[in-house]
Design an enzyme around this catalytic site. Structure first.
Site, mmCIF file in Angstrom:
data_model
loop_
_atom_site.group_PDB
_atom_site.id
_atom_site.type_symbol
_atom_site.label_atom_id
_atom_site.label_comp_id
_atom_site.label_asym_id
_atom_site.label_seq_id
_atom_site.Cartn_x
_atom_site.Cartn_y
_atom_site.Cartn_z
ATOM 1 N N VAL A 137 0.835 -1.212 0.000
ATOM 2 C CA VAL A 137 0.000 0.000 0.000
ATOM 3 C C VAL A 137 0.865 1.256 0.000
ATOM 4 C CG1 VAL A 137 -1.811 1.232 1.251
ATOM 5 C CG2 VAL A 137 -1.842 -1.258 1.164
ATOM 6 N N ASP A 138 1.929 1.262 0.778
ATOM 7 C CA ASP A 138 2.789 2.449 0.833
ATOM 8 C C ASP A 138 3.413 2.730 -0.531
ATOM 9 O OD1 ASP A 138 4.001 4.591 2.192
ATOM 10 O OD2 ASP A 138 5.851 3.454 2.401
#
Length: 402
Positions: free
Chosen positions: A238-239
């Site tokens: 996600v990052d």
């Protein structure tokens, strides 16, 4: 009476008084020495060392005047200057002539090119056996049924054996989690609403399955929480998706954050920091550092991470915020345990917020959060639709800033 003793090339001369004693007589008769022992010599005696060779170039050292038993060596006795050089009155030496200049080609003096010269004989072609008078067989190249040439399958007996084929094949179905991580399904590119829940009388929650970078409310009071490490660098999952959409200026802003510990640590576990969102359709990005799963002992640190992100968002005037499942999957947290801690922390810290959402890009995690929310929260039957945000305009400032 002075006696002289010859020692190698040095002659010792000293005034020696006469002594008569039984010890001296025994020593003289035994060793043939006419001088008394050294310990019986009076202190007034003096030794003078003179070089036998007056032109000796290495005389002994001359001590300072006034010392006892000083050396007396006149300079003229041990040094003789060399004779002057004999002048040369013969003819001068011959002078070498200078080297001749390098030869250069004069194009005017070159012979004219011949126009009747015959060309060199052609080099005979290598025709193999035909050059030796042996006829060759013109065999066609072997091909398969499709007309493609067949490669030779001959293998030398001394060649290394080929490695066995890998047991994994990407087209074979498998239930291995490692294979699932190496070949994840394509992530969703939009938000798909499934369930909406009630956190308090003034705050609601919607759990999505989709892309967190598509989430948006008004662009002024909304924020996205990004899972981060201690150095707040761009990570995976996600990052990485958030940094890719926000652009390189987000990473530059993260690197400009002040260090809170040695070795470039900008945020400790359980804490959060905030930066601008840049190309994202929201106003702020909150970077939260979750713990690595080590059993149920990590629940306190994970709950503290959610609380820190909510407290930082409240100080910046954020009313709408969205979370990914922090520490789940990549940090080892099971989705079921991560959902239990997340919903408990968000329910306790929802004061002052209008909307707290959760976006999950994995169907397994989405099902776990939905099941846990149905246990602890009140479901809202009506569905909520969020329109797709317009594409953000690229800012012209190339200088990264917070």
């Amino acid at each position: 009476m002075a006696q002289a003793i010859q020692v190698g090339a040095i002659r010792l001369a000293a005034p020696l008084p006469a002594f008569s004693s039984s010890f001296h007589g025994e020593a003289s008769s035994k060793h043939g020495i006419s001088s008394p022992p050294l310990h019986t010599r009076p202190s007034s005696s003096r030794i003078v060392i003179r070089s036998v060779y007056p032109s000796d170039p290495f005389p002994p050292r001359i001590p300072r005047q006034g010392q006892p038993n000083e050396y007396k060596l006149p300079v003229e006795e041990y040094y003789t200057p060399p004779p002057p050089p004999v002048p040369y009155y013969g003819p001068p030496p011959p002078v070498k002539p200078p080297p001749p200049p390098p030869r250069t080609l004069n194009p005017d003096k070159l012979p004219p090119k011949s126009t009747n010269a015959e060309p060199p004989p052609p080099v005979p072609e290598n025709k193999g056996l035909s050059a030796l008078g042996i006829p060759e067989l013109d065999l066609p190249e072997p091909t398969d049924k499709d007309g493609k040439p067949i490669k030779s399958t001959y293998r030398s007996p001394y060649a290394k054996p080929e490695p066995p084929p890998r047991p994994y094949h990407p087209e074979r179905p498998t239930n291995s989690r490692v294979i699932e991580w190496l070949n994840p399904p394509p992530p969703p590119t939009e938000l798909m609403q499934r369930e909406q829940f009630k956190l308090s009388d003034t705050c609601s929650m919607t759990i999505y399955f989709g892309d967190i970078t598509k989430w948006r409310v008004d662009g002024a009071t909304d924020a996205i929480v990004a899972p981060a490490n201690k150095k707040v660098n761009a990570g995976a999952a996600v990052d990485g998706v958030i940094h890719k959409v926000a652009g390189p200026r987000l990473l530059s802003a993260c690197q400009r954050l002040p260090d809170v510990a040695p070795h470039g640590v900008k945020c400790e576990v359980g804490q959060a920091v905030s930066t601008k969102a840049f190309n994202l359709p929201v106003s702020r990005v909150i970077h939260a550092v979750g713990p690595v799963y080590e059993g149920r002992e990590s629940d306190a640190d994970l709950e503290k991470t959610y609380a820190s992100a909510l407290a930082l968002a409240a100080t910046e005037g954020i009313k709408h915020i969205v979370f990914p499942p922090l520490s789940c999957r990549i940090y080892g947290y099971p989705y079921s345990e991560g959902a239990e801690v997340a919903l408990k922390a968000l329910k306790n810290g929802c004061q002052g917020f209008t909307q707290i959402d959760i976006v999950i890009r994995n169907i397994e995690g989405y099902d776990a959060f939905i099941d846990e929310a149905n246990k602890v929260l009140e479901a809202i039957k009506e569905r909520k639709t969020i329109p797709m945000p317009p594409p953000p305009q690229e800012q012209q400032s190339p200088i990264p800033y917070l």
